[in-house]
Design a protein around this motif. Structure first.
Motif, PDB file in Angstrom:
ATOM      1  N   SER A  17      38.073  37.605  48.402  1.00 45.17           N
ATOM      2  CA  SER A  17      38.098  37.940  46.986  1.00 45.17           C
ATOM      3  C   SER A  17      38.867  39.222  46.736  1.00 45.17           C
ATOM      4  O   SER A  17      38.933  40.111  47.596  1.00 45.17           O
ATOM      5  CB  SER A  17      36.675  38.120  46.448  1.00 45.17           C
ATOM      6  N   ARG A  19      39.780  41.821  43.092  1.00 45.17           N
ATOM      7  CA  ARG A  19      39.735  42.034  41.657  1.00 45.17           C
ATOM      8  C   ARG A  19      40.937  42.847  41.231  1.00 45.17           C
ATOM      9  O   ARG A  19      41.114  43.986  41.663  1.00 45.17           O
ATOM     10  CB  ARG A  19      38.452  42.743  41.214  1.00 45.17           C
ATOM     11  N   SER A  21      43.117  44.764  38.320  1.00 41.38           N
ATOM     12  CA  SER A  21      42.911  45.495  37.084  1.00 41.38           C
ATOM     13  C   SER A  21      44.257  45.755  36.428  1.00 41.38           C
ATOM     14  O   SER A  21      45.262  45.948  37.111  1.00 41.38           O
ATOM     15  CB  SER A  21      42.209  46.831  37.341  1.00 41.38           C
ATOM     16  N   THR A  68      38.241  34.594  37.239  1.00 36.76           N
ATOM     17  CA  THR A  68      37.644  34.948  35.964  1.00 36.76           C
ATOM     18  C   THR A  68      38.410  36.106  35.342  1.00 36.76           C
ATOM     19  O   THR A  68      38.590  37.146  35.979  1.00 36.76           O
ATOM     20  CB  THR A  68      36.172  35.352  36.119  1.00 36.76           C
ATOM     21  N   TYR A  79      40.816  42.490  33.516  1.00 33.58           N
ATOM     22  CA  TYR A  79      40.537  42.247  34.914  1.00 33.58           C
ATOM     23  C   TYR A  79      40.777  40.793  35.265  1.00 33.58           C
ATOM     24  O   TYR A  79      40.673  39.899  34.431  1.00 33.58           O
ATOM     25  CB  TYR A  79      39.082  42.584  35.243  1.00 33.58           C
ATOM     26  N   GLN A  81      39.164  38.637  38.301  1.00 33.32           N
ATOM     27  CA  GLN A  81      38.358  38.474  39.498  1.00 33.32           C
ATOM     28  C   GLN A  81      38.793  37.198  40.192  1.00 33.32           C
ATOM     29  O   GLN A  81      38.743  36.121  39.604  1.00 33.32           O
ATOM     30  CB  GLN A  81      36.874  38.398  39.148  1.00 33.32           C
ATOM     31  N   ASN A  83      38.217  34.794  43.407  1.00 34.69           N
ATOM     32  CA  ASN A  83      37.352  34.403  44.501  1.00 34.69           C
ATOM     33  C   ASN A  83      37.915  33.176  45.202  1.00 34.69           C
ATOM     34  O   ASN A  83      38.765  32.470  44.666  1.00 34.69           O
ATOM     35  CB  ASN A  83      35.943  34.095  43.992  1.00 34.69           C
TER      36      ASN A  83
END
Length: 115
Positions: A17, A19, A21, A68, A79, A81, A83
């Motif tokens: 994963s 994330r 930004s 997401t 953001y 996300q 996964n």
């Protein structure tokens, strides 16, 4: 004028994963529809996900259930996300802001999914 700066990219193993930004400068962030796009070497840039000023989201079929998108208007940040990353997710990921005729892009952040 809006400036967008992406961060959070890197090298990750399949199944991992990350994330991403995207921090925005300038005024009226909440007006903008925000999106994440990606472009692999030699390929067309494609929409990954976007989110409207009202918070409605849209995803490419290839990332549904795995990625997401969200936004924090107070922080002027969007953001992504990510996964269950797959090698085919490898690309430069770009942040986009759009409102009427205004269209801004960040510099991109590299995401590499590999063992």
């Amino acid at each position: 004028q809006v400036q967008l700066v992406e961060s959070g990219g890197g090298l990750v193993q399949p199944g991992g994963s990350l994330r991403l930004s995207c921090a925005a400068s300038g005024s009226f962030f909440s007006r903008y529809a925000m999106g994440w796009y990606r472009q692999a070497p030699g390929k067309q840039r494609e929409l990954v996900a976007d989110i409207t000023s009202g918070g409605n989201t849209n995803y490419a079929d290839s990332v549904k259930g795995r990625f997401t998108i969200s936004r924090d208007n107070a922080k002027k940040t969007v953001y992504l996300q990510m996964n269950s990353l797959k090698p085919e997710d490898t690309a430069v990921y770009y942040c986009n802001a759009r409102w009427t005729a205004f269209d801004y892009w960040g510099q991109g952040t590299q995401v590499t999914v590999s063992s």
